[in-house]
Design a protein around this motif. Structure first.
Motif: not given
Length: 830
Positions: A386, A622, A655
């Motif tokens: 992420g 995440p 995220t």
């Protein structure tokens, strides 16, 4: 390294070189006297500089007439003394609407403005004078510069440097011995929420100075917004103690002042000034401050301004205290940062809409996409899901966003006796390391139990023990049960003053030996107080990590400190290769048009400060949710190739925890380089001050006149430092000519490769896109240490400290040692 961190013109004014360049040609009268400075000629005193700010054009000579300055100071004194001598009854009569009081204030303001104009006009020239001077200049090209510094041009000439430095010393002691005791009392009496409410109230009352300043700049929108804020806050915000205008209507305070109005009118800065209690300013902004006070209703209330200053000082005490403690020459930095700040405000780059417009145009112009970091099978790096790397330079800027945890979480301000923030739990102590030198200060956080293990934290290049990143690392260790001692860097001026055996620091074998002696002195002092340390861990980051590894190699040959574990974060493999890269970063500003250098630097600094103040949450992957009871240090930390699968950069669902930073790569390089160069300036100044025989500059260092010295030292690169300072020092020390090749060899981890390969208690945590290392150096480190060397695929240089994954892994290494120690202690008791 510690990331810490001030208008535009069609002509390139190189004021810092005391030479005026217009369109690449030197503007110097042929017969004018010159003052020699190594590397470049100087500008004669008769040259004027035009500062076309805003819509006006006003020519003001850099040196304001001494008569005008004296008159202005006397007017200031009479203005403030008149209020000091007035009785409370008289002040209330003025507040109730006495036209006589307002008329006096208006008269003082008009006289101050007259002095401002006359100071400039008394020596004013015109474009014809400058252009005529250009005829005698010839076509010599401008000098090659390592570091641009237009502080003089945009912050005011420092023709009153001795006076200004004296005022800074006065302010420093007044702050520590007068303001601090009062701030401690006030901060311990009123909770932080109450002080914040008082601050909002005083700001709300002061709306006329902002509103009228906006009107005088023809910023009618901002004037309307600020007046609307006042009406909303005075009613819905309970007299302004709260700020519903911001929370409910997203109406920000319009931070305008009369100094900005004068700049927009075209009035030049005038000389730089540092005034009692007011701090850094210049003639134009100083006169503007008188107008600010005149248009502030609190001025006409007995004690109103004094209360405001006390309240603000209480709330901002730590920031000022750290600035004064951490910097060898806070005056020089204050002058530079003030120039940045004023430029940002005058050009409205502190406003969201203005900055958004600028950023949109900037990124459309640069249009650069950052490629995903390439995986290296040799490194087996851990991939952070992420997290989209923006390149090693921009990733590095995340270092300034490392979270201390409970910092500023207390109900009380920093000066309060009841504050419980981790930073304030530490104590500043000192110990004698070298006989005849001053005691070496350090910071320590004590555990309640006397037999807690000891952790030593060594910071990066030039960092102080008050730095945020080092404090964050200290908190991780403290939370794991360690008593923590945080040192200043061996290349910090304070360590040089108290614990360095070398006149020229920067040679790892000598620096590490000095740090080792300092650690021994601290341990001896603590043990003398009854503390017992069943285990000791040394952790260092950046250059401090390199020093920690050298100390480990020394301990292997001759155990003195009995170190049980060493953890190094992002240590350079070759110090000279690293400084070569830093020197290259120092030329990044040349990618910008010359007339945009100061603007781009100032805007980059403004963005960084704004982000660092608001983004403190470390990045969580995440899949990682803190508090779920799982081992976050190890979960998802699988290197490439684990379980037969190859992880891809950026793999995993994104995220909202990841926020890209709004910088271009060049901006990041300039900010990083500027941070390094500030520390190099301090080093050079301290060396020349302590050992004048090592001075290789034309100008000498003196207490009240450092401007010319700084202009030379600012052009020194790190390689210059090693060639002109280190080689000379080591050669004299060893009574032989020490070649650079020998220094380079001994300033590399390769020289202690056998220790790194064999010792199972030495660990390195690194990032694979650290710009201070090349691919071959990373591979050497991994091949030498194997599984004890961990690489993350993002983070740049120390920016990986903002990753929860790295923080947890580092904490796990410390916790593992403590558990072993506790188990051994329990078994011995049985």
């Amino acid at each position: 390294m510690t990331i810490s961190l001030k208008g535009t013109s069609k002509n390139w004014h190189m004021a810092r070189d005391r030479r005026l360049w217009r369109d690449g040609k030197e503007q110097t009268p042929g017969a004018a006297p010159q003052r020699a400075v190594t590397g470049f000629a100087t500008k004669p005193e008769s040259i004027r500089i035009c500062r076309p700010l805003g819509c006006g054009s006003f020519w003001l000579k850099e040196e304001c007439s001494s008569v005008g300055v004296s008159l202005w100071i006397r007017l200031c004194q009479k203005f403030f003394l008149s209020f000091q001598k007035s009785s409370a009854t008289r002040q209330m009569r003025i507040f109730r609407g006495s036209l006589k009081g307002y008329s006096c204030a208006f008269f003082i303001c008009m006289m101050s403005l007259l002095v401002l104009f006359s100071s400039g006009c008394s020596t004013a020239g015109n474009k014809a004078d400058v252009n005529a001077a250009a005829g005698n200049a010839g076509d010599m090209p401008p000098p090659e510069l390592n570091t641009p510094d237009l502080t003089d041009e945009y912050g005011g000439r420092d023709s009153l440097e001795p006076f200004n430095r004296s005022m800074l010393v006065f302010n420093k002691y007044a702050w520590r011995y007068f303001v601090q005791p009062i701030a401690i009392f006030w901060g311990s009496l009123i909770p932080k929420h109450g002080i914040e409410c008082f601050n909002r109230f005083t700001e709300n009352v002061a709306f006329p100075k902002r509103t009228f300043s906006s009107l005088f700049q023809a910023k009618f929108k901002y004037a309307g917004l600020d007046f609307s804020r006042f009406l909303i806050n005075i009613t819905l915000g309970i007299a302004g103690f709260y700020d519903p205008a911001l929370k409910w209507f997203d109406m920000e305070k319009q931070d305008e002042d009369f100094g900005q109005a004068f700049a927009v009118w075209g009035i030049g800065d005038g000389p730089s000034l540092h005034l009692p209690l007011m701090g850094q300013t210049n003639l134009r902004d100083g006169v503007g401050t008188i107008f600010d006070y005149a248009f502030d209703p609190k001025t006409y209330i007995y004690g109103g301004q004094g209360f405001t200053i006390l309240n603000e000082s209480t709330y901002k005490y730590r920031e000022m205290d750290v600035f004064m403690r951490a910097n060898k020459d806070p005056y020089e930095l204050a002058k530079r940062f003030y120039a940045f700040e004023r430029y940002i405000k005058i050009n409205d780059y502190d406003r969201k809409e203005r900055m958004n417009e600028y950023m949109q145009a900037l990124f459309e112009q640069d249009n650069k996409q950052f490629p995903s970091p390439e995986t290296d099978p040799v490194l087996q790096q851990i991939v952070i899901r992420g997290f989209k790397s923006q390149g090693g330079h921009i990733d590095t800027l995340r270092l300034g966003m490392v979270d201390i945890g409970d910092d500023h979480g207390s109900w009380w301000v920093d000066t309060s006796l009841w504050n419980t923030d981790f930073y304030n739990k530490g104590y500043i102590r000192s110990v004698e390391v070298i006989k005849g030198k001053s005691d070496m200060p350090y910071k320590i956080w004590y555990q309640k139990n006397e037999d807690a293990p000891l952790a030593i934290v060594l910071p990066g290049f030039g960092a102080h023990y008050t730095s945020v990143d080092g404090t964050a690392i200290s908190k991780i260790l403290f939370d794991k049960g360690y008593t923590v001692v945080f040192f200043a860097s061996a290349m910090n001026w304070e360590f040089m003053d108290s614990a360095s055996s070398a006149a020229v620091p920067g040679y790892p074998p000598i620096d590490a030996s000095d740090i080792r002696e300092a650690i021994a002195a601290v341990v001896k002092k603590l043990e003398g107080k009854g503390l017992r340390f069943p285990a000791k861990i040394i952790t260092g980051y950046s250059l401090g990590g390199m020093h920690a590894l050298y100390i480990g190699a020394m301990e292997k040959k001759e155990p003195r400190l009995k170190i049980d574990r060493i953890v190094a974060l992002n240590p350079p493999v070759s110090l000279l290769n690293a400084i070569t890269v830093i020197d290259e970063l120092g030329h990044a500003w040349k990618k910008w048009p010359q007339d945009k250098v100061f603007e781009r630097t100032a805007v980059a600094a403004a963005k960084y400060i704004s982000i660092a103040e608001n983004v403190t949450t470390p990045y969580v992957e995440p899949e990682e949710q803190p508090g779920n009871g799982e081992d976050l240090a190890m979960k998802n930390d699988k290197p490439n190739g684990a379980n037969g699968k190859t992880a891809k950069p950026g793999e995993g669902k994104e995220t909202s925890g990841f926020k890209p930073l709004p910088f271009t790569d060049t901006e990041a390089q300039v900010l990083i380089s500027y941070n390094f160069m500030i520390t190099l300036d301090e080093l050079i100044m301290e060396i020349v001050k302590k050992t004048p025989s090592l001075n290789c500059f034309t100008n000498t260092w003196t207490w009240g006149d450092r401007t010319y010295f700084y202009r030379e030292s600012n052009q020194f690169s790190f390689m210059d430092y090693y060639k002109k300072f280190m080689v000379k020092y080591l050669s004299e020390k060893e009574n032989r000519q020490v070649p650079m090749e020998e220094i380079e060899r001994n300033a590399s981890l390769v020289s202690i490769g056998a220790f790194l390969k064999d010792d199972p208690n030495v660990f390195v945590i690194h990032s694979s896109n650290d710009f201070l290392q090349d691919k071959s150096e990373r591979q050497w480190l991994k091949n030498t240490m194997g599984a004890r060397c961990i690489f993350y695929n993002v983070g740049g240089h120390l920016g990986d400290l903002s990753l929860v994954s790295l923080q947890n892994r580092f904490a796990a290494l410390a916790e593992e040692l403590k558990k072993k120690t506790d188990a051994a202690k329990d078994s011995s008791q049985k």
